[in-house]
Design an enzyme around this catalytic site. Structure first.
Site, PDB file in Angstrom:
ATOM      1  N   GLN A 121     -31.258  46.478 -20.536  1.00  0.00           N
ATOM      2  CA  GLN A 121     -30.397  45.315 -19.895  1.00  0.00           C
ATOM      3  C   GLN A 121     -29.685  45.557 -19.025  1.00  0.00           C
ATOM      4  O   GLN A 121     -28.892  46.661 -18.660  1.00  0.00           O
ATOM      5  CB  GLN A 121     -29.599  44.825 -21.295  1.00  0.00           C
ATOM      6  CG  GLN A 121     -28.940  43.715 -21.224  1.00  0.00           C
ATOM      7  CD  GLN A 121     -29.838  42.405 -21.023  1.00  0.00           C
ATOM      8  OE1 GLN A 121     -30.761  42.249 -21.871  1.00  0.00           O
ATOM      9  NE2 GLN A 121     -29.559  41.597 -20.070  1.00  0.00           N
TER      10      GLN A 121
ATOM     11  N   ASP B 102     -40.053  43.787 -18.950  1.00  0.00           N
ATOM     12  CA  ASP B 102     -39.651  42.876 -18.046  1.00  0.00           C
ATOM     13  C   ASP B 102     -40.276  42.557 -16.950  1.00  0.00           C
ATOM     14  O   ASP B 102     -40.251  41.693 -16.234  1.00  0.00           O
ATOM     15  CB  ASP B 102     -38.421  43.610 -17.364  1.00  0.00           C
ATOM     16  CG  ASP B 102     -37.158  43.053 -18.356  1.00  0.00           C
ATOM     17  OD1 ASP B 102     -37.228  41.900 -18.911  1.00  0.00           O
ATOM     18  OD2 ASP B 102     -35.907  43.655 -18.494  1.00  0.00           O
TER      19      ASP B 102
ATOM     20  N   LYS C  73     -32.322  38.521 -28.069  1.00  0.00           N
ATOM     21  CA  LYS C  73     -33.750  39.181 -27.777  1.00  0.00           C
ATOM     22  C   LYS C  73     -34.145  40.149 -29.197  1.00  0.00           C
ATOM     23  O   LYS C  73     -35.477  39.734 -29.488  1.00  0.00           O
ATOM     24  CB  LYS C  73     -33.658  40.166 -26.647  1.00  0.00           C
ATOM     25  CG  LYS C  73     -33.510  39.220 -25.303  1.00  0.00           C
ATOM     26  CD  LYS C  73     -33.440  40.356 -23.959  1.00  0.00           C
ATOM     27  CE  LYS C  73     -33.071  39.768 -22.875  1.00  0.00           C
ATOM     28  NZ  LYS C  73     -32.708  40.501 -21.634  1.00  0.00           N
TER      29      LYS C  73
END
Ligand code: NAD
Length: 291
Positions: free
Chosen positions: A97, A120, A53
């Protein structure tokens, strides 16, 4: 011959579009989008995802604020960090994460991210906005994996209206938002899951079948209608022998592919799209905040 949905290629196209948008933001506002990436502990798979990422974000010109924390930290310390990032002007997106260590309340942590910076798209406000918006509004922050699946489908340039779509899996991060996105495209959507009766029969009627299960190669040719479009979200590592393993999806690719109109492979299908959509959400947050 089935069309193999090349996630790497489609993700690259999206990244190039984002790069142009980011260059324009830079010209106009003298700043670039910022993404804070928080990892707690050293779960190997998480480190791989964070690295991928970060690399992709740097490639398109997003500034990454890396926060790698020890797994001995208290939940309160993580909440304090998120609070600081919520108030940091150069941070447009915050990503925690997952999974977090067992002692953390994951939902509480995700809820503490301000919805405007929810890279997200998991915050209840953004989940609600996705659910009530009539169409896929470009300002929405949308969970990255299902959004990536939709963009893959759109690459086929087919009319999605009225298509019979079946989503296997009802998780908050894939199955449920996937269904929401397909409803907005005017598909007729069914969600099936671990307790569904006659699951194969229902899946076999799907024009579009999305598998988000987490069970290696569960979906075989008996589940798939001839000419269907199959998107495989699953990422499963299977052991080949003592020293070797490989990644497979939830779909038995070699058996299923021949009779499909299009199918996404694992790896190289949904995975790269998920990362590209994270960059899209960060850029969208930045544009929303500057507007
Ligand atoms: P999850 O475990 O939260 O949900 C799995 C779902 O599958 C559940 O709703 C469950 O009811 C259903 N299910 C389980 N067994 C089943 C069965 N035998 N028949 C039918 N349904 C069954 O998982 P998730 O987070 O939604 O992820 C699903 C898969 O997608 C995993 O393999 C995960 O690694 C992968 N994933 C990939 C990406 C990506 O970027 N490619 C992103 C997220 C998740």
């Amino acid at each position: 011959m089935p069309h193999i949905l090349d996630g790497k290629k489609v993700a690259q196209k999206l990244k190039e579009q984002l790069k142009v948008e980011i260059d324009n933001i830079k010209l106009k506002f003298k700043r670039v989008p910022g993404l804070a990436v928080i990892q707690v502990g050293n779960v190997a798979a998480s480190s791989v995802y964070v690295k991928a990422k970060t690399k992709a974000a740097n490639e398109v010109g997003i500034n990454v604020f890396d926060h790698h924390l020890k797994d001995t930290i208290e939940q309160g310390e993580l909440l304090n960090l998120i609070n600081q990032l919520n108030n940091h002007n150069d941070v447009d997106g915050i990503l925690v994460q997952l999974p977090l260590p067992k002692s953390f309340n994951e939902q509480k942590i995700l809820d503490s991210i301000t919805p405007e910076k929810d890279a997200d798209g998991f915050h209840p406000i953004n989940v609600g906005k996705l659910s009530i918006s009539q169409k896929n509004d470009e300002n929405l922050l949308i969970p990255c994996t299902p959004f990536g699946c939709l963009l893959l489908l759109k690459e086929l340039n087919i009319d999605l209206v009225g298509k019979n779509a079946v989503v296997i899996g009802r998780s908050n991060i894939v199955g449920k938002p996937m269904a929401q996105l397909l409803i907005k495209e005017s598909c007729t959507v069914t969600i099936v899951h671990s307790k569904t009766v006659d699951i194969e029969k229902i899946c076999k009627k799907a024009d579009i079948l999305i598998a988000a299960i987490g069970k290696p190669e569960l979906v075989n040719k008996n589940w798939v209608k001839d000419g269907a479009i199959v998107i495989d979200v699953g990422i499963n590592r299977i052991k080949l022998n003592e020293n070797k393993s490989k990644l497979v999806g939830d779909v038995f690719f070699n058996e299923v592919k021949e009779n499909t109109m299009a199918i996404s492979p694992v790896p190289g299908g949904v995975g790269p799209m998920t990362i590209a959509c994270l960059l899209r959400n960060t850029t969208t947050s930045c544009k929303n905040r500057l507007a």
